[in-house]
Structure formats: C-alpha cells, structure tokens
Design a protein around this motif. Structure first.
Motif, short mmCIF file in Angstrom:
data_model
loop_
_atom_site.label_atom_id
_atom_site.label_comp_id
_atom_site.label_asym_id
_atom_site.label_seq_id
_atom_site.Cartn_x
_atom_site.Cartn_y
_atom_site.Cartn_z
N SER A 1 0.85 -1.19 0.00
CA SER A 1 0.00 0.00 0.00
C SER A 1 0.88 1.24 0.00
CB SER A 1 -0.90 0.01 1.24
OG SER A 1 -0.11 0.17 2.42
N LYS A 2 0.30 2.39 -0.29
CA LYS A 2 1.06 3.64 -0.29
C LYS A 2 1.67 3.88 1.10
CE LYS A 2 0.29 5.35 -4.48
NZ LYS A 2 -0.38 4.20 -5.09
N GLN B 1 4.69 1.65 1.61
CA GLN B 1 5.82 2.14 0.81
C GLN B 1 6.49 3.33 1.49
OE1 GLN B 1 4.68 2.91 -3.27
NE2 GLN B 1 3.62 0.94 -3.45
N VAL C 1 3.13 11.17 -3.81
CA VAL C 1 1.86 10.45 -3.69
C VAL C 1 0.70 11.44 -3.73
CG1 VAL C 1 0.41 9.05 -2.15
CG2 VAL C 1 2.83 8.49 -2.44
N ARG D 1 5.84 7.34 -9.73
CA ARG D 1 6.79 6.86 -8.73
C ARG D 1 7.30 5.48 -9.18
NH1 ARG D 1 4.24 5.43 -4.56
NH2 ARG D 1 5.88 5.62 -2.99
#
Length: 354
Positions: free
Chosen positions: A251-252, A255, A331, A337
């Motif tokens: 998931s963001k 990360q 993000v 990215r």
C-alpha cells in the motif's frame, strides 16, 4: 535541453512507468515490455498528474524538495543550534544536554530557535535544487550511459547525479547558511535574518556570504552523494530482502514506511561522512577573516569530530523525514513513482538469466 530530456526520460531504465508507442514498430514494442510497467499511447499514464520526465514533473520534484528540506531543517533548529555551539565553543557547551541547559539559562526558550528564518529559506532553496536537479541529472546521465551501463553502474550514476545537483544547490544555500551560523554562534551579532544580512555585507562585503562556500561543498556534496546513493540502494535491498512482498503490492502507507527506513539508514552514514567539514563551516562563519585551512589547523583531528553524536541523531531523523515527505508529496500530487530499477532483458540474456 528540456525536450531531449523528456525524450530520454521515456526510455531510461530508472523508471518511466509507461512506454510510448510513438515511432515504435510492433516487434520493438514487444521487446520493450517490462514486467509491472504500464504500456500506454497517451503521454500521461493512467492516474498520474504529469508525464515522467516532463517540465511539470521536474518542477513538482523541486516543490517536493522545498517542503522536505525547508520543513525538516527548521524543525530541528534547536538541535542544530546546540550542535553548532558545541563545535565553535566546546569549553562552554560541553555536551548536548549541557548545551541546551546553558542556552535556556542565557537566552530562554526563544533562544533555542535562533536562526530559524535563514534555516527555513536557505534549506528550502537548497532542497528545490537538490531534489529537482537530481531527478534531471539522473535521467540525463542514464541516457548518456545507455540502458545496460546505467543499470550496472547505477550507484555511480546516483553519486554523479547527486554531486552535480548539490554543487548548484549550495550556491543558493551559502549566504543564508552564513547568516544562520552568525546568529547562532556570535553573541550580540544579530537576532534575526533581517539584521544579520546587512551586517555581514557591511563588514565583509559580498565575499562574507560565500567565504564558506568551499567548505560547504566539502560538507554537503559528500553528504548528498551518500544521501541519494545510499538511499537508492538501501531501498532496493529492503524490497529485495526485507519487505515480504513486491513494491507494487504494498500500500502507499507501507511504501512510505520503507522510504523512511531507507532514508534514516542513509542519514546515519551521511552524518559521519560530512561531519568534519560541517565543523569547519561552523567555526569559519564564526571567525571573521579566517580561512578554512586556519580553522582546520586550530580544530585539529579531535576537534572536527566534536558534536558528532547529536548530528547523527539530527541527520538520521532529518534524512528519513526528508525522504518520507518527498515521497509523500509525490503520492499527494499523483506523480509517477517508478519502482526500483530492474535488470534489462539484454543483460539477463547476456548473463544467462533470461
């Protein structure tokens, strides 16, 4: 220059998340397919706010650099102030805790944030050039090297790109760094940026703002080279050996946690590599008329390592937070990215891995 950078960015091995079909035959496109990469004829990949390698992309990288460096350096102003005072006056400021105690006793709570303005503006300017130019040079140099060499010698690529970016970033930082150190380490000189800048100019002219530029390069260029190269390789290793699933499946939030961890590890090495030059910069800006060689002789080998402990804590936290903020901005702004670089198919075939 910009159109050519955009063209090479689309095909560089470090990370375009798409491959354009323009001017490509079908068999060439098939060979260009990379696992987990999105192929699209549109210039902007689905869900992204800009095209990788475009002017907008690089400008947003610069904005991320402003926020990451300006905010983090300003937040650690009290620790930076004590660190600088330990470096220039170790007899009075014997340790971190002693430094805080003496500063609070003499200047009160407000004394701990002396120099916040030149810190904020100086490191915002530096961050803009550091991160923005790093992204530009990384794309540009990788294109010059070619796909295979750019992958095999990617650590050298990170080092060269970051060194070039920091060279220009420090030219913007130097005048404000001089004002910051004067405010923090010279009692009675000035309390604000508006007071310090005219005084430095009146006493030493324009050279007063740049007399610490060479030591600043000696401090910041190795620091930034370590910061970017160590971060990039640590991130690669964390996803390869520590994180239990591929990056694209994280998931963001997951990360960003990995980004912070890699940044903190890089920061510890950054602090050690750049600390001697940092001590020279602090002492040089305190003493009018002294040269870097004079300061180095006066400090001696032991003197240049004074204040290393607080700097490791400061720089480790600072660097981790900077990478976290920088990646979070990407993000938030829905910027491309790319994942860590993968070995090109041509190299896999060469080494019998395909």
């Amino acid at each position: 220059m910009w159109p050519s950078i955009l063209d090479v960015a689309k095909m560089n091995p470090f990370g375009t998340p798409f491959v354009t079909t323009t001017c490509q035959r079908q068999n060439e496109l098939t060979q260009a397919l990379v696992k987990n990469r999105h192929i699209a004829a549109a210039s902007v990949a689905s869900g992204d706010s800009c095209e990788f390698g475009s002017n907008k992309y690089f400008m947003l990288c610069g904005l991320g650099g402003i926020l990451s460096c300006g905010i983090t350096h300003t937040l650690v102003t009290p620790l930076d102030l004590v660190k600088c005072r330990i470096q220039v006056n170790p007899a009075k400021y014997k340790s971190v805790f002693n430094g805080f105690r003496v500063t609070l006793a003499e200047d009160g709570t407000r004394g701990l944030v002396k120099g916040w303005a030149p810190t904020f503006f100086g490191y915002s300017i530096q961050g803009m050039f550091k991160f923005g130019l790093y992204e530009i040079f990384k794309v540009y140099y990788s294109a010059l090297a070619g796909e295979e060499m750019a992958y095999e010698f990617r650590t050298s690529l990170y080092l060269i790109s970051s060194a070039t970016a920091e060279f220009f970033a420090d030219i913007g930082l130097a005048p404000l760094e001089a004002a910051k150190v004067k405010i923090q380490t010279t009692p009675g000189f000035a309390n604000t940026l508006r007071e310090a800048m005219p005084k430095i100019y009146a006493e030493e002219g324009i050279t007063g703002f740049y007399k610490g530029l060479v030591p600043l390069w000696l401090r910041q260029v190795p620091y930034t080279m370590m910061k970017f190269a160590c971060f990039e390789r640590t991130l690669e290793l964390l996803y390869k050996y520590v994180v239990p699933k591929p990056r694209q499946e994280c998931s963001k939030g997951e990360q960003l946690v990995v980004t912070f961890a890699a940044g903190y590890i890089a920061g510890v090495f950054c602090a050690i590599v750049s600390h001697p030059a940092d001590s020279v910069v602090s002492k040089l800006n305190q003493e009018k008329g002294a040269s870097a060689i004079d300061v180095l002789r006066k400090l001696g080998f032991g003197g240049v390592w004074k204040g290393l402990g607080p700097r490791i804590v400061m720089i480790g936290t600072l660097t981790g937070a900077q990478w976290f903020i920088y990646d979070a901005v990407k993000v938030w702004l829905r910027m491309p990215r790319p994942p860590p670089p993968e070995m090109p198919e041509s190299l896999k075939k060469k080494y019998g891995l395909a």
